[in-house]
Design an enzyme around this catalytic site. Structure first.
Site: not given
Length: 404
Positions: A364, A209, A345, A293, A374
């Site tokens: 969550c 990430d 989550c 990503e 992150d």
């Protein structure tokens, strides 16, 4: 697989003068050829597509490289205004015409959709004031690497090269480059055996990430600190810019001040590139698969985060990961840009919805698992990357399948 190896070159003052002559001859051939081709293409464009004309008139033939080479190189050397072109090897001048042809092709393919990515502008005229110059020498120029390790280029001489590693094979071409900071480089194109660079398989994969506060947070919980090379050099760069603004335009002192700014920026770019090489090497060596990503860097560069986005250099880092995984027999996948990695989550898969950027930790509501924003995104990128690899992997034959 073709690779490019680049080494620093230290020419003498006389060799710098001769290299400048080669660069100048290359520029003249480029501009002369462009002056011949550009009006022809413009006039043909006014007539429209040959199948659907929008005007009347004859289509003109676009000059080809053999005709241009005879007119602009062979015959031009015999004229008083182009006698100086004998200071450059013929192969370099012919390669200039091939480069111009490739530039036109890239422009036209980008308009028709054959070339992916952003639109490519048509070729432009080159100026003698351009700070970056280059000349490509092919095998026809008979350049060579001498026994004492020097690079012998025709019309220039034997250049001292700072060899930092051995070439894996005999190079097919070499490009002499002068960058904006006044440094000279020799860039070799070599053929390598793909099987020689493949690493033995290892267990484990990694999701990445990317960010600004921390350069990258990995799926295993570790993170890569952001070096922020441009931010650290801003004080020096501002001082150099102030010095440049006080110099008279067109003066030698202004050119010296410009070179100092270029060297400062080159130091930042070199440090960033070295940082990307080190971490891409580490990640591709220690993991069998790497997932990242897909970021909209072009869009983020238009926001107030533009300086930080450019300083991070995400595109260069991801490009290094992509080619190093292919070279070493690893797997690589990009997660879709719209994948909600920060909203899901990683423990139970519950989607909690979008969150503002100042929320760095959340719990969550479905399974009460606390998450670092992150780190959770890195784990989701890894899970989605595994799914992409499984979907694209070739089917495995069953136990009853026949062997042919």
């Amino acid at each position: 697989m073709q690779l490019r190896y680049q080494f620093r070159v230290c020419p003498t003052p006389g060799q710098r003068i001769r290299a400048a002559r080669v660069f100048g001859c290359r520029r003249v051939v480029w501009n002369d050829a462009l002056a011949r081709i550009k009006p022809v293409k413009a006039s043909n464009k006014l007539l429209g597509n040959p199948k659907n004309r929008i005007a009347q008139g004859p289509y003109r033939l676009v000059p080809k490289n053999p005709d241009l080479a005879k007119t602009l190189i062979t015959d031009a050397k015999k004229t008083p205004g182009r006698v100086f072109m004998s200071h450059a090897p013929v192969g370099v001048l012919q390669q200039t015409l091939r480069d111009l042809d490739a530039a036109w092709k890239a422009h036209e393919d980008s308009k028709t959709g054959k070339r992916k990515g952003p639109k490519v502008a048509p070729p432009k005229y080159k100026s003698r004031k351009d700070n970056r110059q280059s000349a490509r020498f092919t095998r026809s120029d008979r350049w060579l690497i001498t026994e004492n390790g020097k690079l012998r280029l025709p019309k220039i001489g034997d250049l001292t090269v700072k060899w930092t590693r051995d070439l894996p094979s005999a190079p097919s071409s070499v490009t002499l480059i002068k960058d904006r900071s006044g440094r000279y480089w020799a860039s070799f194109v070599v053929e390598t055996d793909p099987a020689a660079d493949i690493l033995p398989p290892v267990d484990g994969d990694q999701g990445i990430d990317l960010g600004l506060t921390r350069f990258a947070v990995l799926a295993d919980g570790s993170h890569i600190a952001s070096p922020k090379y441009l931010r650290r050099a801003e004080k020096k760069l501002k001082k150099r810019q102030r010095e440049l603004s006080r110099k008279k335009k067109g003066s030698s002192n202004r050119d010296k001040a410009r070179t100092k700014i270029a060297r400062a920026h080159a130091a930042v770019a070199d440090a960033r590139r070295n940082f990307h090489h080190q971490w891409s090497h580490k990640l591709t060596s220690e993991n069998q698969a790497v997932f990242t990503e897909t970021l909209n860097v072009r869009g983020l560069a238009r926001t107030r985060l533009a300086k930080g986005v450019h300083d991070a250099g995400w595109t260069q880092f991801v490009t290094m990961l992509e080619y190093k995984t292919a070279r070493r027999g690893r797997s690589f996948a990009k997660v879709d840009r719209h994948f909600p990695s920060s909203q899901i989550c990683s423990a139970c898969g519950f989607r909690d919805g979008p969150k503002p950027l100042h929320v760095r930790e959340w719990t969550c509501p479905n399974c009460d698992t606390p998450h670092d924003r992150d780190w959770n995104a890195g784990k989701n990128v890894r899970l989605e990357g595994r799914r992409i690899l499984a979907a694209t992997a070739p089917p495995t034959p069953g136990p009853g399948a026949r062997r042919r």
